[in-house]
Design an enzyme around this catalytic site. Structure first.
Site, PDB file in Angstrom:
ATOM      1  N   HIS A 416       0.840  -1.202   0.000  1.00  0.00           N
ATOM      2  CA  HIS A 416       0.000   0.000   0.000  1.00  0.00           C
ATOM      3  C   HIS A 416       0.870   1.245   0.000  1.00  0.00           C
ATOM      4  O   HIS A 416       2.050   1.233   0.375  1.00  0.00           O
ATOM      5  CB  HIS A 416      -0.948   0.007   1.209  1.00  0.00           C
ATOM      6  CG  HIS A 416      -0.317   0.476   2.483  1.00  0.00           C
ATOM      7  ND1 HIS A 416      -0.202   1.803   2.817  1.00  0.00           N
ATOM      8  CD2 HIS A 416       0.238  -0.226   3.519  1.00  0.00           C
ATOM      9  CE1 HIS A 416       0.400   1.913   4.005  1.00  0.00           C
ATOM     10  NE2 HIS A 416       0.676   0.712   4.444  1.00  0.00           N
ATOM     11  N   CYS A 417       0.283   2.347  -0.437  1.00  0.00           N
ATOM     12  CA  CYS A 417       0.898   3.672  -0.338  1.00  0.00           C
ATOM     13  C   CYS A 417      -0.158   4.589   0.268  1.00  0.00           C
ATOM     14  O   CYS A 417      -0.947   4.146   1.107  1.00  0.00           O
ATOM     15  CB  CYS A 417       1.386   4.151  -1.706  1.00  0.00           C
ATOM     16  SG  CYS A 417       0.080   4.302  -2.943  1.00  0.00           S
ATOM     17  N   ALA A 418      -0.211   5.835  -0.141  1.00  0.00           N
ATOM     18  CA  ALA A 418      -1.223   6.739   0.400  1.00  0.00           C
ATOM     19  C   ALA A 418      -2.570   6.540  -0.272  1.00  0.00           C
ATOM     20  O   ALA A 418      -3.619   6.590   0.381  1.00  0.00           O
ATOM     21  CB  ALA A 418      -0.781   8.190   0.251  1.00  0.00           C
TER      22      ALA A 418
END
Length: 543
Positions: A416-418
């Protein structure tokens, strides 16, 4: 007087046109220059001056083509060492046309040749109304001090402190500030989303200007310096010699699936520019996903470099040509052609997939398979420090390729990232490296927080950037030494009753280790022990 800002969102880059009495100057032009020529014609202006605030490292400038097409002179700071015809400017030099006066300030720090341009409109007042600050002063931030070979980040940060406090900040508080970059640019750390500000506002709210001394400013800028993308130095050199015109690039060719396969075997990279969901549903094996939305070109330069042959995968020919233009803006010109996934399907060739999972599904996975699922967070360190998923490991996207060896290929990896953009690129890099059980989190950490799921926040005492705005660094010492054959800077200081030490690699300007200890000797010894294995490995790779 005519004054216009042109903002290129994909590179978070701002350029400017200033006109008076039929004459115009363009400042920090992007590579594709038609928009300036068209805008000048619309307002009855003739472009006679093209000004660069510095040799840009994050994009290829259009100064050479714009000057060739208009007959304009190019102006650069006298320290630039540019190899094309130009006017080298120094402190106090001026360019005047009509009722406009452009006065140059030499402001080294971000780079040695950096200049700021003080703009006066004599129709308004004899006093300046604006300053174009390039990458010296941003909205809420200042330029990163690691883009001049031969100078350490600490030396450049010291120069930047003097440029700001002895020149730029001495302008009147109501002078408008117009920088060369906005939020998301890799040339700063936490640039604000606003497109302009004032000197007074920056004095009051810019975190970097709150440092109580030069020493504190230097520590603030260099102790948490983000890694510099590898293509930055190459773009700066392209700008030093002048880039060719975009019209000189070869025509973009449509490629059939078997040509794509052959080119892949010869070393070409397939760059899939579609959105994460489309990429996840089916993509050419071995391809890398950097969606055309978002900061496409900057990430392409960071992850792919400038030299590798590229095959673009896009929804259609129009999107492929857009991708090609945006790649050229950062100096990626070896585009071998474009292809589509539908043609791949028609030939019954195998496609790979990346499952897209929701944050609720991730929470269930973590609860039902505790200890089995590996959660990889590919955001930047500053984002991680503001909160992250418990048990996740931080592997920023720009460092992922060299940080993935400790992942277990036998266990699922959820990335995941933002918001899902960077994580999709990360899943493609992991798949390409042989990790088969890879999933992408739709909506990223933003969706996780919005769903009210638990967030872990690290000890605030370790958030150095925030600490330095309120605490005073004392007893600072810096020395240069050699470790495993590499030149490094060893810095130590006392902050809040504890000694801190850090080691920076001089050549790439990267931070190698950061430690704390009860005494200076203890902190420095720990930092050296951590840096030695890294530098030893770097030496072997270099050989």
């Amino acid at each position: 007087m005519y004054f216009e800002q042109f903002y290129l969102s994909c590179l978070a880059h701002a350029s400017y046109m200033i006109g008076s009495d039929g004459i115009a100057a363009v400042v920090d032009p992007q590579r594709d220059v038609d928009l300036y020529i068209e805008e000048a014609a619309k307002h009855g202006l003739r472009i006679q001056h093209v000004i660069e605030t510095h040799l840009h490292a994050d994009f290829v400038s259009g100064h050479q083509e714009l000057a060739a097409r208009t007959g304009a002179k190019i102006y650069l700071g006298q320290q630039a060492g540019a190899t094309f015809p130009h006017v080298p400017v120094k402190e106090g030099d001026e360019v005047r046309f009509g009722r406009c006066v452009l006065r140059f300030l030499e402001t080294p720090g971000h780079t040695l040749e950096s200049i700021c341009i003080v703009v006066t409109d004599l129709e308004r007042s004899a006093e300046p109304f604006a300053v174009l600050t390039g990458d010296t002063l941003f909205i809420g931030d200042v330029g990163r001090p690691d883009l001049s070979p031969g100078h350490t980040p600490q030396q450049l940060a010291g120069l930047l402190y003097h440029s700001l406090h002895e020149k730029v900040l001495k302008l009147a508080d109501d002078v408008q500030v117009y920088p060369a970059h906005g939020a998301g640019s890799l040339c700063g750390r936490q640039i604000g989303a606003e497109r302009h500000s004032t000197i007074g506002h920056e004095k009051q709210f810019n975190y970097a200007l709150k440092a109580a001394s030069q020493d504190e400013f230097v520590h603030l800028l260099t102790d948490s310096l983000p890694e510099r993308p590898g293509y930055f130095m190459k773009d700066a050199e392209i700008n030093r010699t002048g880039a060719g015109a975009l019209g000189e690039l070869a025509a973009l060719e449509a490629l059939d699936p078997f040509t794509v396969l052959r080119r892949q075997q010869e070393g070409a990279i397939v760059l899939d520019t579609r959105a994460a969901a489309e990429f996840g549903a089916g993509h050419i094996p071995g391809s890398i996903n950097i969606a055309l939305a978002g900061q496409f070109a900057a990430w392409a330069g960071t992850l792919l470099g400038l030299e590798t042959g590229i095959i673009i995968v896009a929804d259609d020919a129009e999107k492929a040509h857009e991708a090609r233009l945006r790649l050229a803006r950062v100096g990626i010109e070896r585009v071998l052609g474009y292809a589509g996934v539908e043609a791949w399907k028609q030939q019954n060739l195998a496609l790979e997939q990346v499952p897209q999972i929701s944050v609720e599904a991730l929470q269930r996975l973590l609860a039902e398979h505790k200890g089995e699922v590996q959660v990889v967070d590919v955001r930047r360190e500053g984002e991680w420090e503001e909160g992250h998923i418990e048990g996740a490991v931080l592997k920023p996207l720009n460092q992922l390729v060299r940080m993935m060896d400790d992942l277990d290929s036998r266990r699922p990896i959820v990335v995941h990232c933002a918001g899902g953009y960077r994580s999709s690129a990360a899943t493609s890099l992991l798949q390409r490296a042989g990790y088969r059980q890879v999933m992408n989190v739709t909506g990223g950490f933003g969706a996780w927080k919005a769903a009210g799921l638990p967030v872990t926040t690290p000890d605030a005492a370790r958030n150095y950037v925030e600490n330095w705005s309120t605490s005073k660094v004392e007893d600072s010492r810096e020395r240069q030494l050699e470790v495993c054959g590499w030149p490094v800077n060893l810095t130590s200081y006392r902050l809040g009753g504890v000694y801190h030490a850090k080691i920076d690699h001089v050549s790439p300007g990267a931070n190698l280790a950061r430690t704390t200890g009860a005494t200076r000797e203890d902190a420095e010894e720990q930092a050296l022990k951590r840096a030695e294995p890294l530098l030893s490995e770097t030496r072997r790779l270099a050989v």
